[in-house]
Design an enzyme around this catalytic site. Structure first.
Site, PDB file in Angstrom:
ATOM      1  N   CYS A 175       0.800  -1.229   0.000  1.00 50.81           N
ATOM      2  CA  CYS A 175       0.000   0.000   0.000  1.00 50.81           C
ATOM      3  C   CYS A 175       0.833   1.280   0.000  1.00 50.81           C
ATOM      4  O   CYS A 175       0.464   2.253  -0.672  1.00 50.81           O
ATOM      5  CB  CYS A 175      -0.991  -0.011   1.160  1.00 50.81           C
ATOM      6  SG  CYS A 175      -0.280  -0.296   2.773  1.00 50.81           S
ATOM      7  N   ARG A 227      16.475   1.362   1.091  1.00 53.34           N
ATOM      8  CA  ARG A 227      16.025   0.169   0.372  1.00 53.34           C
ATOM      9  C   ARG A 227      15.395  -0.834   1.341  1.00 53.34           C
ATOM     10  O   ARG A 227      15.790  -1.995   1.411  1.00 53.34           O
ATOM     11  CB  ARG A 227      17.198  -0.459  -0.386  1.00 53.34           C
ATOM     12  CG  ARG A 227      16.789  -1.368  -1.545  1.00 53.34           C
ATOM     13  CD  ARG A 227      18.010  -1.922  -2.289  1.00 53.34           C
ATOM     14  NE  ARG A 227      18.951  -0.869  -2.589  1.00 53.34           N
ATOM     15  CZ  ARG A 227      20.228  -0.874  -2.201  1.00 53.34           C
ATOM     16  NH1 ARG A 227      20.712  -1.880  -1.497  1.00 53.34           N
ATOM     17  NH2 ARG A 227      21.030   0.136  -2.511  1.00 53.34           N
ATOM     18  N   SER A 228      14.407  -0.399   2.083  1.00 52.03           N
ATOM     19  CA  SER A 228      13.740  -1.302   3.020  1.00 52.03           C
ATOM     20  C   SER A 228      12.872  -2.289   2.259  1.00 52.03           C
ATOM     21  O   SER A 228      12.458  -2.038   1.123  1.00 52.03           O
ATOM     22  CB  SER A 228      12.876  -0.508   4.004  1.00 52.03           C
ATOM     23  OG  SER A 228      11.731   0.011   3.349  1.00 52.03           O
TER      24      SER A 228
END
Length: 258
Positions: free
Chosen positions: A83, A118-119
């Site tokens: 989401c 960059r999770s």
């Protein structure tokens, strides 16, 4: 309702995998992430059952022409997307980053986007989404800089245009260099002390702050043509959209089971 991160790391990845895809409103189940990274946009809802798709009769849609627009072909539905990354894409669509004159699936072509952090919840899936839509994405993290792109990044790279993005390490790229060439800068660093230097931004770029902390300096609008300070409301909207779609998909699965 489960909202990530909970524990962080592998514990969260385990929870994402064991959660039924029929209930995963955040879109982080391994089935949805596999679809995202492989640019599989439309699926048969029966594949969302908690049994291997290979055990299902006609689990996958029959092969045909690729979708030419944002409408699921007959017998398929849209795969659920995470989401928050989806919310950011919708914001970029609204402010004109996506070119509707281009072919569906390639409407971010020609745009250079830097994504900072960059999770596995936001940064990586967002980079993949944008790259699969045609953008050149420079993903900046603490220990590395990586390019996400469907297109060859150099003249020496003879790789043809792919169905989905691939990643390429950029050992000589720095955050400052990335900011200098980026049409869009998206930052999601959950640290109050981190600030994107305004002086490094490309003139007229678009800046999007995703973190609860403000990742951009107070004078960001001196360089940015558009600054989006938060995407929280849009994230909630996409969460609700995913919820409604999953309810619809569950009804479709029940009908298919009769």
């Amino acid at each position: 309702m489960v909202y990530y991160p909970i524990y962080g790391g592998r514990q969260d990845q385990y929870l994402q995998s064991v959660l039924s895809p029929q209930k995963d409103v955040e879109g982080l189940n391994h089935q949805f992430l596999f679809n995202l990274y492989h640019n599989t946009r439309f699926i048969n809802p029966s594949t969302l059952r908690p049994i291997p798709a290979s055990h299902l009769a006609e689990a996958l849609p029959s092969k045909g022409k690729p979708a030419s627009d944002d409408i699921a072909p007959e017998g398929t539905v849209k795969s659920i997307l995470p989401c928050t990354p989806l919310a950011i894409v919708k914001v970029l669509e609204h402010i004109g980053v996506y070119n509707k004159l281009l072919a569906y699936g390639d409407r971010a072509r020609g745009k250079v986007v830097t994504v900072i952090n960059r999770s596995e919840v936001v940064g990586r899936p967002l980079a993949a989404l944008l790259a699969n839509d045609g953008a050149r994405v420079i993903s900046v993290d603490l220990d590395s800089v990586v390019e996400f792109s469907k297109r060859p990044s150099t003249e020496d790279d003879k790789r043809p245009l792919g169905q989905h993005h691939i990643t390429t390490p950029l050992p000589d790229m720095t955050l400052a260099k990335a900011l200098n060439i980026s049409d869009v800068v998206i930052s999601a660093v959950p640290v109050d002390s981190f600030k994107v230097p305004t002086k490094e931004l490309k003139d007229g770029c678009i800046c999007v702050n995703v973190a609860g902390e403000k990742n951009f300096e107070a004078d960001v609008r001196e360089q940015a043509s558009i600054y989006v300070p938060s995407v929280g409301v849009m994230t909630i909207t996409m969460l609700q959209r995913n919820l409604l779609r999953l309810c619809e998909y569950q009804d479709m699965i029940k009908e298919q089971s009769k």
